[in-house]
Design a protein around this motif. Sequence first.
Motif, PDB file in Angstrom:
ATOM      1  N   LEU A   1       1.014  -1.367   0.022  1.00  0.00           N
ATOM      2  CA  LEU A   1      -0.002  -0.018  -0.024  1.00  0.00           C
ATOM      3  C   LEU A   1       0.952   1.308  -0.075  1.00  0.00           C
ATOM      4  O   LEU A   1       0.641   2.285  -0.683  1.00  0.00           O
ATOM      5  N   LYS A   2       1.694   1.243   0.818  1.00  0.00           N
ATOM      6  CA  LYS A   2       2.780   2.248   0.719  1.00  0.00           C
ATOM      7  C   LYS A   2       3.247   2.688  -0.588  1.00  0.00           C
ATOM      8  O   LYS A   2       3.476   3.852  -0.844  1.00  0.00           O
ATOM      9  N   ALA A   3       3.744   1.785  -1.267  1.00  0.00           N
ATOM     10  CA  ALA A   3       4.314   1.888  -2.557  1.00  0.00           C
ATOM     11  C   ALA A   3       3.452   2.444  -3.483  1.00  0.00           C
ATOM     12  O   ALA A   3       3.932   3.383  -4.461  1.00  0.00           O
ATOM     13  N   LEU A   4       2.157   1.909  -3.460  1.00  0.00           N
ATOM     14  CA  LEU A   4       1.170   2.630  -4.259  1.00  0.00           C
ATOM     15  C   LEU A   4       0.729   4.023  -4.141  1.00  0.00           C
ATOM     16  O   LEU A   4       0.572   4.826  -4.854  1.00  0.00           O
ATOM     17  N   ILE A   5       0.913   4.308  -2.835  1.00  0.00           N
ATOM     18  CA  ILE A   5       0.815   5.667  -2.219  1.00  0.00           C
ATOM     19  C   ILE A   5       1.764   6.401  -2.764  1.00  0.00           C
ATOM     20  O   ILE A   5       1.595   7.756  -3.287  1.00  0.00           O
ATOM     21  N   GLU A   6       3.268   6.084  -2.701  1.00  0.00           N
ATOM     22  CA  GLU A   6       4.402   6.823  -3.200  1.00  0.00           C
ATOM     23  C   GLU A   6       4.105   7.086  -4.687  1.00  0.00           C
ATOM     24  O   GLU A   6       4.815   8.065  -5.166  1.00  0.00           O
ATOM     25  N   ALA A   7       3.780   6.131  -5.277  1.00  0.00           N
ATOM     26  CA  ALA A   7       3.579   6.125  -6.746  1.00  0.00           C
ATOM     27  C   ALA A   7       2.290   7.047  -7.251  1.00  0.00           C
ATOM     28  O   ALA A   7       2.185   6.940  -8.401  1.00  0.00           O
ATOM     29  N   LYS A   8       1.602   7.427  -6.427  1.00  0.00           N
ATOM     30  CA  LYS A   8       0.515   8.425  -6.706  1.00  0.00           C
ATOM     31  C   LYS A   8      -0.667   7.925  -7.157  1.00  0.00           C
ATOM     32  O   LYS A   8      -1.415   8.352  -8.197  1.00  0.00           O
ATOM     33  N   TYR A   9      -0.905   6.690  -6.830  1.00  0.00           N
ATOM     34  CA  TYR A   9      -2.067   6.023  -7.543  1.00  0.00           C
ATOM     35  C   TYR A   9      -3.268   6.416  -6.550  1.00  0.00           C
ATOM     36  O   TYR A   9      -3.123   6.854  -5.373  1.00  0.00           O
ATOM     37  N   ASN A  10      -4.330   6.399  -7.283  1.00  0.00           N
ATOM     38  CA  ASN A  10      -5.782   6.890  -6.727  1.00  0.00           C
ATOM     39  C   ASN A  10      -6.368   5.889  -5.951  1.00  0.00           C
ATOM     40  O   ASN A  10      -7.017   5.200  -6.329  1.00  0.00           O
ATOM     41  N   ILE A  11      -5.913   5.736  -4.727  1.00  0.00           N
ATOM     42  CA  ILE A  11      -6.527   4.712  -3.845  1.00  0.00           C
ATOM     43  C   ILE A  11      -7.878   5.373  -3.017  1.00  0.00           C
ATOM     44  O   ILE A  11      -7.772   6.275  -2.406  1.00  0.00           O
ATOM     45  N   ILE A  12      -8.764   4.934  -3.544  1.00  0.00           N
ATOM     46  CA  ILE A  12     -10.083   5.326  -2.998  1.00  0.00           C
ATOM     47  C   ILE A  12     -10.730   4.673  -1.876  1.00  0.00           C
ATOM     48  O   ILE A  12     -11.589   5.342  -1.053  1.00  0.00           O
TER      49      ILE A  12
END
Length: 321
Positions: A18-29
Amino acid sequence: MSEKIIFAGTPDFAAEHLKALIEAKYNIIAVYTQPDRPSGRGHKLTPSPVKSLALEHNIPVFTPVNFKEEADKAQFESLQADLAVVVAYGLILPERILNAPRLGCINVHGSLLPQWRGAAPIQRALLSGQDKTGVTIMQIVKELDAGDMLYKKEIEITTQDTSGTLFERLASCGAQALVEAMPKILAQELVPQKQDSALVTYAQKLSKDESPLNFNHSAKQLSLQVRGLNPWPVATTTFDEVVYKVFLAQELSAEQVALLGKIDDLENGAIVQVSSEGITVKCAEGCLLLQTIQAPGKGRVSAGDFARSKKDLFVRGKCFA
């Protein structure tokens, strides 16, 4: 990135992804994770690592006990996600949930599928003596870990790895693989690959019944057992009616065994020698050096220092059970 992503996971391993996706600026809704659990001596309700991370980033969190309730299914569907990423969530997702996102649900699994489907893939890879493992990103289907494979990433298993260190390394590997694969997954550029059913193996859940060391086995096998069961449930051995936990142990090389002199007169499980390095124990094949042990109610200690402090007890020829 505009695509709407749902993330589902619970432990630290999942939080790394989850941290990697957040840092990669994905739109976690939205984030789905298991409900808070009692923890520590006070049994205080504690959020999962994934929930804690999501709240830090103001991402809505949902914690259904399961997905049997209509309200939980409807809530998930109402998010109208493009993709759901599932990592060590701990809940079985019904088909209605799997079909809700536009691109379905994907999972990051801690093995090179089709090897080691199931509950303990990281530990079983180590226990079996493999020299490499990795992660597989796959589409989720109803059958356990049987979905088509989208992306793989390998790492070597070192002779120093325990299950604990391998978990950490695979969490980093999986997070990196997920970020590498996500653009192609969202663009539907990856060709799904069927798993070869002839190569399937299953990673059964670990049990405390696997803890006792049997010195009628080889030193290599026992070394893998110690490493694979660390940090849980931990290998054990009995000496003078006391059960010790064994956190670190090492198989001696043939050259190191030769330097020990004559050991054919000793039984399997017998102490060969005690040194600052540890307690050397004869096995059916080779010798095992016990390095870090723990007595009941005590902390972890150097096996060599502990044995030398009780030199009248830990003597050559006396056996571990």
